[in-house]
Design a protein around this motif. Structure first.
Motif, short mmCIF file in Angstrom:
data_model
loop_
_atom_site.label_atom_id
_atom_site.label_comp_id
_atom_site.label_asym_id
_atom_site.label_seq_id
_atom_site.Cartn_x
_atom_site.Cartn_y
_atom_site.Cartn_z
N LEU A 7 41.09 25.33 42.70
CA LEU A 7 41.76 24.83 41.49
C LEU A 7 42.45 23.51 41.82
O LEU A 7 43.15 23.39 42.84
CB LEU A 7 42.77 25.86 40.99
CG LEU A 7 43.38 25.60 39.63
CD1 LEU A 7 42.31 25.57 38.53
CD2 LEU A 7 44.42 26.67 39.31
N ASP A 8 42.24 22.51 40.99
CA ASP A 8 42.79 21.18 41.22
C ASP A 8 44.24 21.11 40.75
O ASP A 8 44.55 20.58 39.68
CB ASP A 8 41.93 20.11 40.53
CG ASP A 8 42.37 18.70 40.88
OD1 ASP A 8 43.19 18.53 41.81
OD2 ASP A 8 41.90 17.76 40.22
N ARG A 29 35.39 16.45 41.38
CA ARG A 29 36.06 17.24 40.35
C ARG A 29 35.01 17.84 39.42
O ARG A 29 34.06 17.17 39.01
CB ARG A 29 37.02 16.36 39.57
CG ARG A 29 37.89 17.15 38.66
CD ARG A 29 38.97 16.26 38.07
NE ARG A 29 39.58 16.95 36.97
CZ ARG A 29 40.66 17.71 37.06
NH1 ARG A 29 41.28 17.82 38.21
NH2 ARG A 29 41.14 18.34 36.01
N ARG A 30 35.18 19.12 39.10
CA ARG A 30 34.31 19.81 38.16
C ARG A 30 35.22 20.64 37.25
O ARG A 30 35.71 21.69 37.66
CB ARG A 30 33.31 20.71 38.87
CG ARG A 30 32.38 21.45 37.91
CD ARG A 30 31.35 22.27 38.62
NE ARG A 30 30.32 21.48 39.26
CZ ARG A 30 29.16 21.17 38.70
NH1 ARG A 30 28.90 21.53 37.47
NH2 ARG A 30 28.27 20.48 39.37
N GLY A 31 35.47 20.12 36.06
CA GLY A 31 36.41 20.78 35.16
C GLY A 31 37.77 20.83 35.82
O GLY A 31 38.23 19.84 36.38
N PRO A 32 38.42 21.99 35.80
CA PRO A 32 39.75 22.09 36.42
C PRO A 32 39.70 22.37 37.93
O PRO A 32 40.72 22.66 38.54
CB PRO A 32 40.38 23.27 35.68
CG PRO A 32 39.22 24.15 35.35
CD PRO A 32 38.07 23.20 35.06
N TYR A 33 38.51 22.27 38.52
CA TYR A 33 38.34 22.61 39.93
C TYR A 33 37.93 21.42 40.77
O TYR A 33 37.35 20.46 40.27
CB TYR A 33 37.26 23.70 40.09
CG TYR A 33 37.63 24.97 39.41
CD1 TYR A 33 38.49 25.89 40.01
CD2 TYR A 33 37.16 25.24 38.13
CE1 TYR A 33 38.85 27.05 39.36
CE2 TYR A 33 37.53 26.40 37.47
CZ TYR A 33 38.37 27.31 38.09
OH TYR A 33 38.75 28.45 37.44
N GLU A 35 35.30 20.75 43.69
CA GLU A 35 34.09 21.34 44.24
C GLU A 35 33.88 20.73 45.63
O GLU A 35 33.63 19.54 45.77
CB GLU A 35 32.92 21.02 43.33
CG GLU A 35 31.61 21.61 43.76
CD GLU A 35 30.49 21.20 42.82
OE1 GLU A 35 30.26 21.92 41.84
OE2 GLU A 35 29.89 20.14 43.07
#
Length: 85
Positions: A7-8, A29-33, A35
């Motif tokens: 989770l970012d 970044r991939r959505g709120p995460y 990667e």
């Protein structure tokens, strides 16, 4: 490709930052995460992240094409599926 999702947020971002120091590892970044991907194993030393136990053990959101082979007080290791080590 072994992939780890974190989770970012400020509490977990250091894990991805430390992993990114490996030249074979990419972080995006991939959505709120965040990667974290590598062609082989992903290794993160806990001391390098500065995270205490509660944050260290709750930092992984998901793993794709791999499995956690070690996650103790010293290190997190995610290996590609099927390698065994």
């Amino acid at each position: 490709m072994t992939t780890l999702f974190v989770l970012d947020v400020d509490d977990f971002r250091p894990l991805a930052e430390v992993a990114a120091k490996d030249p074979d590892t990419t972080v995006r970044r991939r959505g709120p995460y965040l990667e974290v991907s590598a062609p082989g194993a992903i290794r993160v030393e806990r001391d390098a992240t500065g995270r205490r136990n509660a944050l260290w053990y709750s930092s992984v959101a998901a793993v794709r094409d791999g499995r956690v082979s070690r996650w103790d007080k010293s290190e997190l290791v995610v290996v590609p599926t099927g390698t065994g080590r």
